[in-house]
Write a protein that holds these residues in place. Sequence first.
Motif, mmCIF file in Angstrom:
data_model
loop_
_atom_site.group_PDB
_atom_site.id
_atom_site.type_symbol
_atom_site.label_atom_id
_atom_site.label_comp_id
_atom_site.label_asym_id
_atom_site.label_seq_id
_atom_site.Cartn_x
_atom_site.Cartn_y
_atom_site.Cartn_z
ATOM 1 N N GLN A 176 0.879 -1.254 0.035
ATOM 2 C CA GLN A 176 -0.138 0.122 0.235
ATOM 3 C C GLN A 176 0.863 1.151 -0.019
ATOM 4 O O GLN A 176 0.545 2.425 -0.212
ATOM 5 N N GLY A 177 2.265 1.085 0.388
ATOM 6 C CA GLY A 177 3.079 2.202 0.318
ATOM 7 C C GLY A 177 4.514 1.864 -0.182
ATOM 8 O O GLY A 177 4.734 0.670 0.055
ATOM 9 N N PRO A 178 5.488 2.633 -0.009
ATOM 10 C CA PRO A 178 6.591 2.474 -0.412
ATOM 11 C C PRO A 178 7.556 1.602 0.520
ATOM 12 O O PRO A 178 8.377 0.943 0.322
ATOM 13 N N TYR A 179 7.141 2.047 1.850
ATOM 14 C CA TYR A 179 7.685 1.238 2.816
ATOM 15 C C TYR A 179 6.902 -0.244 3.611
ATOM 16 O O TYR A 179 6.994 -0.344 4.577
ATOM 17 N N ASP A 180 5.974 -0.798 2.485
ATOM 18 C CA ASP A 180 5.279 -1.742 3.048
ATOM 19 C C ASP A 180 6.137 -3.119 2.725
ATOM 20 O O ASP A 180 7.101 -3.092 1.610
ATOM 21 N N ILE A 181 6.012 -4.235 3.378
ATOM 22 C CA ILE A 181 6.812 -5.451 3.001
ATOM 23 C C ILE A 181 5.791 -6.454 3.398
ATOM 24 O O ILE A 181 4.890 -6.644 4.172
ATOM 25 N N ILE A 182 6.070 -7.604 2.480
ATOM 26 C CA ILE A 182 5.467 -8.851 2.369
ATOM 27 C C ILE A 182 6.291 -9.841 2.979
ATOM 28 O O ILE A 182 7.451 -10.032 2.367
ATOM 29 N N VAL A 183 5.760 -10.669 3.860
ATOM 30 C CA VAL A 183 6.803 -11.644 4.505
ATOM 31 C C VAL A 183 6.039 -13.036 4.443
ATOM 32 O O VAL A 183 4.790 -13.263 4.404
ATOM 33 N N ASP A 184 6.775 -14.213 4.326
ATOM 34 C CA ASP A 184 6.106 -15.453 4.228
ATOM 35 C C ASP A 184 5.924 -15.939 5.702
ATOM 36 O O ASP A 184 6.009 -15.111 6.763
ATOM 37 N N ASP A 185 5.180 -17.079 5.706
ATOM 38 C CA ASP A 185 4.349 -17.303 6.953
ATOM 39 C C ASP A 185 5.515 -17.498 8.274
ATOM 40 O O ASP A 185 5.297 -17.794 9.414
ATOM 41 N N TYR A 186 6.634 -18.131 7.732
ATOM 42 C CA TYR A 186 7.998 -18.475 8.652
ATOM 43 C C TYR A 186 8.365 -16.922 9.405
ATOM 44 O O TYR A 186 8.422 -16.961 10.311
ATOM 45 N N ILE A 187 8.609 -16.073 8.422
ATOM 46 C CA ILE A 187 9.160 -14.631 8.981
ATOM 47 C C ILE A 187 7.895 -14.108 9.839
ATOM 48 O O ILE A 187 8.198 -13.513 10.852
ATOM 49 N N GLY A 188 6.592 -14.329 9.239
ATOM 50 C CA GLY A 188 5.594 -13.777 9.830
ATOM 51 C C GLY A 188 5.044 -14.529 11.094
ATOM 52 O O GLY A 188 3.938 -13.891 11.539
ATOM 53 N N ALA A 189 5.492 -15.881 11.462
ATOM 54 C CA ALA A 189 4.920 -16.195 12.600
ATOM 55 C C ALA A 189 4.992 -15.307 13.824
ATOM 56 O O ALA A 189 6.190 -14.665 14.333
ATOM 57 N N GLY A 190 3.702 -15.438 14.384
ATOM 58 C CA GLY A 190 3.536 -14.489 15.831
ATOM 59 C C GLY A 190 3.412 -13.042 15.347
ATOM 60 O O GLY A 190 3.314 -12.230 16.414
ATOM 61 N N LYS A 191 3.445 -12.497 14.142
ATOM 62 C CA LYS A 191 3.239 -11.152 13.822
ATOM 63 C C LYS A 191 1.976 -10.781 13.290
ATOM 64 O O LYS A 191 1.469 -11.761 12.525
ATOM 65 N N ASN A 192 1.745 -9.556 13.272
ATOM 66 C CA ASN A 192 0.395 -9.329 12.598
ATOM 67 C C ASN A 192 0.697 -7.982 11.631
ATOM 68 O O ASN A 192 1.595 -7.516 11.536
ATOM 69 N N ILE A 193 -0.479 -7.936 10.847
ATOM 70 C CA ILE A 193 -0.345 -6.864 9.804
ATOM 71 C C ILE A 193 -0.224 -5.491 10.511
ATOM 72 O O ILE A 193 -1.110 -5.157 11.667
ATOM 73 N N GLY A 194 0.642 -4.559 10.093
ATOM 74 C CA GLY A 194 1.169 -3.328 10.674
ATOM 75 C C GLY A 194 2.217 -3.238 11.676
ATOM 76 O O GLY A 194 2.719 -2.426 12.157
ATOM 77 N N ASP A 195 2.442 -4.481 12.065
ATOM 78 C CA ASP A 195 3.953 -4.716 12.591
ATOM 79 C C ASP A 195 5.048 -3.993 11.832
ATOM 80 O O ASP A 195 5.168 -4.334 10.791
ATOM 81 N N SER A 196 6.024 -3.491 12.628
ATOM 82 C CA SER A 196 7.387 -3.093 12.139
ATOM 83 C C SER A 196 8.546 -4.299 12.154
ATOM 84 O O SER A 196 8.362 -5.212 12.937
ATOM 85 N N ILE A 197 9.002 -4.051 10.788
ATOM 86 C CA ILE A 197 10.318 -5.092 10.869
ATOM 87 C C ILE A 197 11.314 -4.246 10.267
ATOM 88 O O ILE A 197 11.104 -3.614 9.292
ATOM 89 N N LYS A 198 12.645 -4.514 10.710
ATOM 90 C CA LYS A 198 13.644 -3.868 9.958
ATOM 91 C C LYS A 198 14.513 -4.602 8.797
ATOM 92 O O LYS A 198 14.848 -5.770 9.213
#
Length: 364
Positions: free
Chosen positions: A127-149
């Motif tokens: 939705q924006g230039p600093y959005d990221i899509i992650v797979d289910d392994y990286i995203g385990a325990g995370k939610n939409i809107g969480d930050s990741i470096k």
Amino acid sequence: MNKLVVGNLVHRPLRSVISAFAVAIEVIMILSITAILMGKLNGFKDRTNGIGMDMFVRPSTTNNFIGMSPAGASIKVADIIAKIPHVAVAAPVNIQITSSFDNIYGIDFQSYDALLPFVFQKGGPFQGPYDIIVDDYIGAGKNIGDSIKVIDHTFRICGIVNHGKGGRKFIPIDTMGKITFTEGKATAFYLRTETPPKYEDQVKQDILATPGMQSYNVVKTQEYLNAMTPDTLTPAFNIGLEVVIGIAVVIGFLVIFQSMYTAVMERTREIGILKSMGASRTYIVAIVLSETGLLAACGIILGIGASFALSGVLNAKFPTLDFVINIPYVWKAIVIAFAGALLGAFYPALKAARKDPIDALSYE
């Protein structure tokens, strides 16, 4: 003979257990390094297959590890390739590998998704230039809107997808260009052709015949993956494997040698009694080697079981590790461990067989 062999091993339980553990460690060492190296290679193949491309185009300066070379092609090349007959999709990608060997994919979402659609578990496209899509392994325990470096920049998770789409983290290709100083550049172009593999050869010829494209490498995905073997990929794999196997064999050899040699010296009178009763040299050698074979079998079973247990624990705790036991190497480990153990027992067996029964009976 079988009762005698088992009785000898049971009579010295600590030594038998240590010998079996030495063989088990030998097996674990062999299976572990192959599980890591082959697991990484097979994991890479599975994720590449999951992209949905039939072919890819890359500059001639790019090596076999896409992403290890800098992005050197203009993104506009994708528009040229897309006009080639029978090319259904041409998706530019800018792949960067971090110092921790983390693959980050810079993608044009529309074209990359057209190769084979993402399967979203949560969220959706950028939705924006600093959005990221992650797979289910990286995203385990995370939610939409969480930050990741990623690459020293903070991104907002906009989507979590099923794993197996090449990389594990995806950001907009324009953003990748800005933060890595490769604006307007791509590492490679992933293609999906019409009714593959019917037109692949023709597409390759047409691309190379296009003005300005003669220096590019056009590769069929299946041919590329078939060539990704330890022998062709990197000599370091085989060197590393040979070193580990060598160390493992030395460990197994020395422990078995010490164990059997000491056992033979301790049983000098027993051997003398057997020989005085008519036991042949072959019989004596067979007893020592049978004991070794039983120890090796127990150690091999223990080592294989421990290796699979380790694989299960690591895959559960670190799902991105790709620690997978390679079945062909299980058989190789069995042969190597068994041969090493018998080799370690061979000299003690010969020494036992050569004992003179008179001297052995008078031994204190």
